[in-house]
Design an enzyme around this catalytic site. Structure first.
Site: not given
Lengths: 233, 261, 294
Positions: C38, C272
């Site tokens: 991160g 989708c």
């Protein structure tokens, strides 16, 4: 009886740097002892240093020499050398001061001006307000003025608000500088009554009373003061 | 309420800040006690803002120490703390009210968000509670609750300043620094703000260091005054004493220069 | 290992366009990023044959991890057949000769813009995200020096301010994409403009997730099986989007649906967004597309 106030050998000279450092001696070697239940009147012509003496006792003016001992019930404090926060504490609990005029704080209502000293001591707001009502009524300030800031009041009204604020807390030592100035006879007599009540209850008072009738009514003794000669730099 | 038993909340010792050869402030020592308001007065260039920034951990001094009485670890040297601890302190135990509200607010965040940010910064994660606390504080500073979601850029200067004060007080700081908090405001707005500050200081028992060039503001808010000139403290004492019986020539000059309307 | 000499079809470019030293530099940044999940690692972003804002970061990361035996899939908003996906896939085909595919299950490296594939990923796969703005605190704090400090000192309370503002304005958290997350319990991260619907997929994913921002010159990473938690409030918990409709082609009721306008009278259909996933489902059901929806 042990004195509550002991002024020993204080001297004060003003040095006016903005006027070429001219020196103005005002107090020289003053002694004064006041016990609870006494009311000392400072007497003398203008310029004798009466107001100056009161302000020195209150810590508002500095002294050059001597000590100003006040017994706060727990210990003795020398106002001449005590740290500022000690003097602030003294002023909240022990020494009260009523000057000749009200220093007006904008936007604060008369009721809040008068009840503030009680609230600062932790008294509940509604009780402080009740006691403020009492003393304002006694000094004949009409109820319609209580919620208004005193900036627009007459001189006499302002002085009565000033007195109410100064006397609402029961202080062991009171310093009064012309408390009845600008008051009519009725209100003057009421203030005299209040002062006498406090003295009877054991307060010590040092005051300047221009009006001889007032002086005779409240004081138990007098200290004579006289002006000093001006000394050039 | 015994003055005798307490320790100072902030202790400044021989603080000096040099800008090259020029002394911003020189050899200043002072103590701030819990519940007291210290006013630092002086004209432009006196060093009062430099001093304020040094003692509020925003500017590292050249010499001297600033120690703070933390809640759990006693007196700690501010500039020896880790930066993380110092920054945390500045958000929780301290407040800093800037002269310009734009420096002390997030202009792109709503009023409620500005106050809530301080709570979220210490871990509050319940939206409802955060909003309620923010509302309480807005009421305390006499702010219209209907504008809690508005942006600060839509507020008047006085409102922005009151919002800044609320944002600084929400975490219950013990010490608040103020840099000319009423400068630049209209006179009536200033009066209202000073009133509010007086009430909050006494209600919350805050310690405050307020820098101002306005002696009337100093008299109203400060218990004690320090007069500065050219980086040095020339006089210090009880506010009414310094203003009514000034000893130092400069203080006498300052006091006699104030205009009376 | 296949020699990296240029063959006629690579037309004089080094394997995957970038020179080897650049790839090593980027790999060093990737290793740092993986070591600190991160955390935004600065890297020396190169000039690429397409402008900033078109995926140069993702492309540089892909170029650095791609080997001759990899199988590459490129999607844009979930589809393999949009302009950008086609161009980038062709770019890599031309500069690497690597096999490309549209099937998520066959790919070893997947470069994506703004979606995570619906097909669950497995160990050994690498998902590379294209990132426009890596800094989650940028909206609140414009100063880079200050945001770096905030990350270093874990001063993240302000991030919740964005969510607070949403609730104050809209009554709910309206952020629906690029939804901020906390990675490995430490760093605040911006997952790139994927819909919040995809956020749960990042959590403890068996694949390696890499993020590249070319213009902003940052790389960050979420190693396999790392905790990724979306920010929320106790009384306003994180929720993903839901539709009332199913996919009209394959009938799925649990995928991210695109709304397609079919005519100029308000006609629309929901399909989708992940074209590969939709096609797989349709094929598995053994039906032709128009009969799939029941």
């Amino acid at each position: 009886m042990t004195p509550i106030l002991s002024v020993n050998g204080i001297s004060k000279t003003f040095t006016l740097h903005t006027q070429g450092s001219v020196r103005l001696p005002v107090l020289a070697d003053i002694d004064l002892t006041v016990a609870p239940g006494e009311c000392v009147a400072l007497d003398g012509p203008s310029g004798a240093g009466k107001s100056t003496l009161l302000r020195c006792i209150y810590g508002n003016y500095r002294v050059d020499q001597g000590e100003i001992l006040i017994d706060d019930g727990v210990e003795t404090v020398d106002v001449a050398t005590a740290p500022p926060r000690r003097i602030i504490e003294l002023r909240q609990l022990t020494v009260g001061y009523v000057s000749q005029f009200l220093r007006v704080v904008p936007r604060v209502s008369t009721l809040d001006v008068v009840s503030e000293p009680l609230r600062m001591l932790g008294v509940a707001a509604d009780e402080a307000e009740d006691r403020a009502h009492e003393i304002l009524t006694r000094l004949r300030i009409p109820e319609r003025l209580w919620s208004i800031p005193p900036a627009t009041f007459s001189g006499g009204e302002q002085q009565r608000v000033n007195v109410a604020r100064g006397l609402i807390v029961s202080m062991p030592l009171l310093l009064l500088d012309e408390p009845t100035a600008s008051l009519d006879i009725e209100n003057r007599d009421t203030v005299v009554e209040i002062i006498c009540e406090k003295v009877d209850k054991g307060a010590a008072v040092v005051g300047i009373f221009h009006d001889p009738e007032v002086r005779d009514a409240v004081s138990t003794r007098t200290l004579e003061m006289s002006p000093m000669a001006l000394v050039a730099a | 309420m015994t003055a005798r038993d307490e320790n100072p909340i902030l202790r400044v010792s021989s603080l000096t800040k040099n800008y090259g050869k020029i002394a911003g402030c020189r050899d200043v020592s002072l103590d701030i006690w819990p519940g007291e308001v210290l006013g630092i007065v002086g004209e432009s260039g006196s060093g009062k803002t430099t001093l304020l920034n040094c003692i509020s951990a925003r500017l590292e001094p050249t010499m001297g120490t600033v120690e703070f009485q933390t809640r759990t670890e006693g007196m700690v040297d501010l500039y020896k703390m880790s930066e993380a601890s110092r920054r945390m302190l500045m958000r929780t135990d301290w407040g800093f009210v800037h002269q310009s509200p734009r420096d002390g607010l997030r202009m792109s965040v709503s009023a409620g968000g500005n106050i809530g940010e301080r709570l979220m910064a210490v871990g509050d994660r319940h939206y409802g509670e955060i909003r309620e606390a923010a509302s309480d504080w807005l009421e305390k500073v006499e702010f219209d609750l209907g504008r809690i979601d508005h942006m600060p850029s839509t507020f008047s200067g006085g409102m922005q300043q009151r919002l800044q004060i609320a944002r600084n007080l929400v975490n219950g700081p013990r010490l608040v620094f103020m840099d000319e908090p009423t400068g630049g405001l209209d006179v009536s707005v200033q009066a209202r703000l000073l009133d509010l500050l007086r009430a909050l200081v006494s209600e919350l028992k805050l310690s405050v260091v307020i820098v101002t060039h306005d002696l009337a503001v100093a008299r109203l808010l400060a218990d004690r005054l320090m007069v500065m000139r050219r980086g040095e403290v020339v006089e210090t004492g009880l506010t009414d004493q310094v203003l009514d019986d000034p000893q130092h020539p400069y203080t006498q000059l300052l006091v006699s220069s104030v205009l009376q309307p | 290992m296949t020699p990296l000499r240029s063959s006629r079809s690579r037309r004089g470019y080094n394997f995957a366009y970038l020179d080897e030293h650049t790839k090593r530099m980027i790999r060093r940044s990737i290793l740092k990023a993986v070591a600190v999940p991160g955390y935004q690692v600065p890297f020396a972003s190169r000039e690429m044959p397409l402008p900033f804002g078109w995926g140069t970061g993702g492309i540089q990361v892909t170029a650095s991890v791609l080997g001759p035996d990899d199988v590459l899939k490129v999607i844009d908003q979930g589809a393999d057949d949009t302009t950008n996906a086609v161009s980038i896939r062709a770019f890599f085909a031309r500069t690497t000769n690597v096999r490309t595919t549209e099937k998520t299950s066959e790919a070893t490296v997947i470069q994506t813009r703004h979606r995570i594939p619906e097909t669950p990923l497995i160990e050994g796969q690498i998902l590379i995200y294209q990132v426009p703005i890596p800094e989650p605190l940028r909206w609140l704090e414009p100063r880079e020096a200050e945001t770096r400090k905030m990350h270093a000192l874990e001063e993240y309370g302000s991030m919740h301010v964005q969510l607070y503002e949403d609730i104050a304005k809209y009554g709910h958290i309206s952020t629906s994409y690029d939804y901020p997350v906390i990675v490995n319990g430490r760093y605040l991260m911006r997952p790139s403009p994927i819909p919040k619907f995809d956020n749960p997929k990042m959590h403890r994913n068996p694949a390696l997730q890499l993020f590249g921002a070319g213009r902003e010159k940052r790389i960050y990473a979420v190693p396999p099986y790392t905790d990724v938690k979306s920010l929320d409030f106790e009384d306003y918990p994180f929720e993903i989007q839901r539709w009332e409709e199913n996919c009209e082609i394959c009938g799925a009721d649990d995928t991210f649906l695109d709304e397609i306008v079919t005519d100029d009278q308000g006609g629309r259909m929901y399909v989708c967004s992940d074209s590969d996933y939709c096609a797989e489902r349709t094929a598995a059901a053994g039906k032709i597309p128009s009969e799939a929806a029941e």
